[in-house]
Design a protein around this motif. Structure first.
Motif, PDB file in Angstrom:
ATOM      1  N   LEU A 263      62.233  15.096  52.511  1.00  0.00           N
ATOM      2  CA  LEU A 263      61.275  15.208  53.374  1.00  0.00           C
ATOM      3  C   LEU A 263      61.550  14.602  54.545  1.00  0.00           C
TER       4      LEU A 263
ATOM      5  N   PHE B 122      60.123  13.696  58.269  1.00  0.00           N
ATOM      6  CA  PHE B 122      59.291  13.555  59.195  1.00  0.00           C
ATOM      7  C   PHE B 122      59.287  13.186  60.567  1.00  0.00           C
TER       8      PHE B 122
ATOM      9  N   ARG C  72      66.898   4.860  51.783  1.00  0.00           N
ATOM     10  CA  ARG C  72      65.906   5.025  50.944  1.00  0.00           C
ATOM     11  C   ARG C  72      65.540   6.331  50.702  1.00  0.00           C
TER      12      ARG C  72
ATOM     13  N   GLY D  42      62.495   9.410  48.986  1.00  0.00           N
ATOM     14  CA  GLY D  42      61.018   9.853  48.962  1.00  0.00           C
ATOM     15  C   GLY D  42      60.044   9.503  50.164  1.00  0.00           C
ATOM     16  N   ILE D  43      59.059   8.869  49.825  1.00  0.00           N
ATOM     17  CA  ILE D  43      57.948   8.585  50.849  1.00  0.00           C
ATOM     18  C   ILE D  43      58.590   7.699  51.837  1.00  0.00           C
ATOM     19  N   TYR D  44      59.501   6.714  51.526  1.00  0.00           N
ATOM     20  CA  TYR D  44      60.261   5.682  52.315  1.00  0.00           C
ATOM     21  C   TYR D  44      60.951   6.414  53.334  1.00  0.00           C
TER      22      TYR D  44
ATOM     23  N   MET E  88      58.665   8.072  55.995  1.00  0.00           N
ATOM     24  CA  MET E  88      58.181   7.286  56.730  1.00  0.00           C
ATOM     25  C   MET E  88      59.536   6.631  57.881  1.00  0.00           C
TER      26      MET E  88
ATOM     27  N   LEU F 273      60.068   9.164  60.288  1.00  0.00           N
ATOM     28  CA  LEU F 273      58.837   9.343  61.218  1.00  0.00           C
ATOM     29  C   LEU F 273      58.946   8.041  62.126  1.00  0.00           C
ATOM     30  N   ALA F 274      59.210   6.832  61.913  1.00  0.00           N
ATOM     31  CA  ALA F 274      59.092   5.787  62.769  1.00  0.00           C
ATOM     32  C   ALA F 274      60.485   5.874  63.534  1.00  0.00           C
TER      33      ALA F 274
ATOM     34  N   PHE G 233      48.851   2.789  47.938  1.00  0.00           N
ATOM     35  CA  PHE G 233      49.939   3.184  47.287  1.00  0.00           C
ATOM     36  C   PHE G 233      50.427   2.595  46.091  1.00  0.00           C
TER      37      PHE G 233
ATOM     38  N   ASN H 292      50.158   6.027  44.166  1.00  0.00           N
ATOM     39  CA  ASN H 292      51.266   6.241  44.716  1.00  0.00           C
ATOM     40  C   ASN H 292      51.303   7.368  45.784  1.00  0.00           C
ATOM     41  N   ILE H 293      50.250   7.098  46.539  1.00  0.00           N
ATOM     42  CA  ILE H 293      50.229   8.131  47.557  1.00  0.00           C
ATOM     43  C   ILE H 293      50.259   7.495  48.978  1.00  0.00           C
ATOM     44  N   ILE H 294      50.940   7.825  49.764  1.00  0.00           N
ATOM     45  CA  ILE H 294      51.122   7.356  51.218  1.00  0.00           C
ATOM     46  C   ILE H 294      49.941   8.028  51.977  1.00  0.00           C
TER      47      ILE H 294
ATOM     48  N   PHE I 278      48.430   9.227  54.662  1.00  0.00           N
ATOM     49  CA  PHE I 278      48.441   9.745  56.048  1.00  0.00           C
ATOM     50  C   PHE I 278      47.300   9.549  56.856  1.00  0.00           C
TER      51      PHE I 278
ATOM     52  N   HIS J 110      55.284  12.972  44.936  1.00  0.00           N
ATOM     53  CA  HIS J 110      54.336  12.112  45.669  1.00  0.00           C
ATOM     54  C   HIS J 110      54.383  12.866  47.411  1.00  0.00           C
ATOM     55  N   LEU J 111      55.314  13.668  47.753  1.00  0.00           N
ATOM     56  CA  LEU J 111      55.535  14.008  48.884  1.00  0.00           C
ATOM     57  C   LEU J 111      54.230  14.910  49.134  1.00  0.00           C
TER      58      LEU J 111
ATOM     59  N   LEU K  90      51.349  12.913  50.737  1.00  0.00           N
ATOM     60  CA  LEU K  90      51.585  12.802  52.087  1.00  0.00           C
ATOM     61  C   LEU K  90      51.370  14.012  52.892  1.00  0.00           C
TER      62      LEU K  90
ATOM     63  N   PHE L 295      53.052   2.328  59.605  1.00  0.00           N
ATOM     64  CA  PHE L 295      53.970   2.875  58.708  1.00  0.00           C
ATOM     65  C   PHE L 295      55.318   2.104  58.931  1.00  0.00           C
TER      66      PHE L 295
ATOM     67  N   VAL M 102      54.819  -1.202  57.172  1.00  0.00           N
ATOM     68  CA  VAL M 102      54.945  -1.142  55.903  1.00  0.00           C
ATOM     69  C   VAL M 102      56.622  -0.950  55.399  1.00  0.00           C
TER      70      VAL M 102
ATOM     71  N   GLY N 183      57.919  -3.786  53.171  1.00  0.00           N
ATOM     72  CA  GLY N 183      58.672  -3.458  51.893  1.00  0.00           C
ATOM     73  C   GLY N 183      57.470  -2.916  50.905  1.00  0.00           C
ATOM     74  N   MET N 184      56.415  -3.228  51.214  1.00  0.00           N
ATOM     75  CA  MET N 184      55.097  -2.783  50.410  1.00  0.00           C
ATOM     76  C   MET N 184      55.122  -3.261  49.029  1.00  0.00           C
TER      77      MET N 184
END
Lengths: 323, 295
Positions: free
Chosen positions: A51, A53, A102, A104-106, A109, A112-113, B37, B41-43, B45, B100-101, B104, B235, B238, B242-243
């Motif tokens: 994905l 972004f 990285r 998945g979600i990372y 992000m 996106l950034a 998160f 396990n959810i970002i 947004f 988990h996308l 988002l 973001f 984050v 490294g969260m």
């Protein structure tokens, strides 16, 4: 596969005849540009499971590159289109190399950034015209065809879209496409089978970026301008919605999604006015200003209840019917 | 000693303070994101939009009900948290089993919806909010002028961040929370109501965003779009942090705010992008982020 070819040719003929039937060519060209953009995006999300972004970065960058080469450097149109596409591919190589580290979600992000970083670059760089964007990009001509005529341009855009769509079709049905699907389904297994997964991911990313760039370059010809809107993160979100609404990982899905989203963006106001006339409630007149609300709602509905998308849902029902 | 690399010390310290203020917002927001998160396990947004909601609630409280800043500093985060409970129960709850996308994407749709609603009611131009009487003016420290409100924002944020850190890392409740992120089934077997814990954690995380929103009202104009650009920077924060750790997100947030402030002095054009440039460098050297653990 064999069944699809006549359908595809028939659809192509219909689209080719649309302007003769009185459709507004600019509108359909816009749909085709977004459809190509969404198809390119789907190659990454639908078939590789990544994905991104930040795909607006490629749409916007290619539009600016094409605009710059045509308007300022005075290049011929074809060279300008190729330059825009190549710029997006080069950008894709850099962004991809950074982000596939990285997952998945990372991954989402980071893309996106990075896209946002590029957005600020376009906002401040001296050649992009800041908030106004590049205006008055000359369309020029290709092979003696004068593109300032909307109809000539229409067939060029149709040819570009068909080329892009067929290229994606070919990719998806090739061994390369099978590896991408394997990565999407089970990355560790693809690794253990000996595939250099990172390389395949990067290749898919660059290909997707290049085709998104082709869409952006074409769009700059259609609207004779390159604007900041094409590079915003909201645009990155919109292409996700197009793909999701049409059907992730289906070839036709992104096209259907693009048609729906462009229709929504352009026509919701008119529909609102019509509804207001029918129902006598003036609240519907404000609908045009609330396109983001409508789009947000569709997003939520798609994620909650309609994850296969329109084409995905149809394909699923047909398959169940066959079985 | 009034110049520093050709920049007046006063200007430099002023920017440092501005950077700290921004850094405080980054820290509070990325802390909330990290907590959500960790357990869901959810970002989220929608975090930026909920920050905006907090600011608007504060503004609406003053405008329509005459409730002052201090009351709204308490009520607005509670309101946002309540809204968060509704969101979690209605939507997010059904997405945990999926990739988990989808979380988002759903929260992205919520963001569009929330921003769209406030935009159609209030337009894009910002609404002003007066600085509360007790925090007006500033001190002349001799070497610089210190606006009290900005100092208060930094202090309040740091206190809230540290309190959150303390609860999560040092108390029994925090221990259960951390255990639930590792193994929810086991914690459930201890008789803990994990679904409720998840709901409340989400509410707390977005409450933090609402709190940051109220803090921001007297500094920034209250506008529907105030969260949308901020959230992308958060973001990036984050990704850099490294969260993995709570303390990491606080330190990264504050640190990046300060760096951004300094960039504004020495190279103004880059101040919007410096956070992203740092992100690229960190990614090249440490893909898991500064405080992150490679899984």
């Amino acid at each position: 596969m064999k069944r699809e070819i006549p359908v595809f040719i028939a659809l192509l003929l219909i689209v080719a005849l649309l302007p003769a039937l009185g459709a507004y060519p600019i509108f359909i060209m816009k749909v085709m540009c977004y459809a190509l953009f969404a198809c390119a995006f789907n190659l990454l999300l639908g078939y590789t499971g990544l994905l991104s972004f930040g795909h607006a970065a490629f749409l916007g960058a290619a539009a600016y590159a094409t605009g710059q080469s045509l308007a300022v450097w005075g290049w011929p149109t074809l060279a300008g289109l190729l330059f825009g596409t190549a710029s997006a591919a080069a950008l894709g190589l850099v962004m991809g190399a950074l982000s596939i580290r990285r997952s998945g979600i990372y991954f989402a992000m980071i893309t996106l950034a990075l896209a946002q970083m590029l957005f600020f670059f376009f906002l401040q760089a001296p050649f992009t015209g800041g908030e106004d964007g590049l205006q008055g990009i000359p369309r020029g001509s290709i092979l003696g065809l004068d593109l300032s005529d909307d109809l000539n341009l229409y067939y060029l855009v149709l040819a570009i879209f068909t080329f892009g769509f067929l290229l994606i079709w070919r990719c998806v049905h090739s061994p390369f496409g099978q590896v991408l699907k394997a990565i999407r389904e089970n990355e560790p297994r693809a690794i253990s089978l000996g595939y250099d997964v990172d390389r395949f991911k990067l290749l898919a990313f660059v290909l997707s970026a290049a085709l998104s760039g082709l869409a952006g370059a074409t769009k700059s010809l259609v609207f004779v301008s390159a604007t900041l809107t094409d590079a915003t993160w909201q645009m990155s979100g919109l292409v996700i919605l197009m793909t999701l609404i049409g059907g992730l990982g289906t070839l036709a899905g992104p096209v259907v999604g693009a048609i729906i989203v462009v229709l929504l963006e352009n026509k919701v106001g008119e529909w609102g006015a019509m509804l207001a006339q029918w129902t006598g409630w003036n609240g519907f007149r404000t609908l045009g200003e609330s396109v983001t609300i409508v789009i947000g709602l569709i997003f939520i509905v798609c994620v909650m209840a309609f994850r296969r998308g329109i084409v995905g849902e149809l394909a699923f029902r047909l398959r169940r019917h066959d079985a | 000693m009034t110049d520093f690399f050709g920049i007046p010390l006063q200007a430099l310290l002023g920017q440092l303070l501005l950077g700290l203020v921004n850094g405080s917002f980054y820290a509070v927001l990325s802390l909330g994101l990290a907590i959500i998160f960790g357990l869901l396990n959810i970002i989220n947004f929608a975090h930026g939009a909920l920050y905006m909601l907090g600011a608007f609630l504060a503004w609406m409280g003053l405008q329509y009900l005459g409730l002052n800043y201090w009351t709204m500093l308490l009520l607005a985060p509670l309101g946002v948290a309540l809204f968060g409970i509704v969101l979690e129960r209605l939507f997010l709850r059904h997405l945990y089993r999926l990739d988990h996308l989808y979380g988002l994407l759903l929260t992205f749709g919520l963001t569009l919806l929330l921003e769209g609603v406030f935009r159609s009611i209030y337009g894009v131009s910002g609404q002003p909010y007066p600085t509360p009487a007790a925090l007006q003016g500033g001190y002349n420290l001799g070497f610089m002028f210190l606006p009290i409100y900005r100092a208060w924002v930094v202090v309040a944020s740091i206190i809230v961040c540290l309190a959150t850190w303390f609860i999560i890392e040092k108390t029994r409740l925090g221990a259960l929370l951390r255990a639930a992120t590792e193994n929810p089934k086991l914690v459930e077997a201890f008789g803990v109501n994990v679904p409720l814990m998840i709901t409340l954690t989400y509410a707390f995380g977005v409450g933090l965003a609402g709190f940051a929103g109220v803090l921001a009202t007297p500094i920034l104009q209250v506008s529907p779009l105030m969260g949308s650009n901020l959230i992308i920077v958060v973001f990036a924060v984050v990704v850099i942090g490294g969260m993995g750790s709570i303390l990491g997100s606080i330190l990264t947030g504050l640190g990046l705010g300060v760096i951004e402030g300094f960039t504004k002095v020495f190279w103004p054009e880059a101040s919007n992008t410096v956070v992203f440039i740092i992100m690229v460098i960190v990614l090249l050297l440490r893909p898991a982020g500064l405080f992150g653990k490679v899984k």
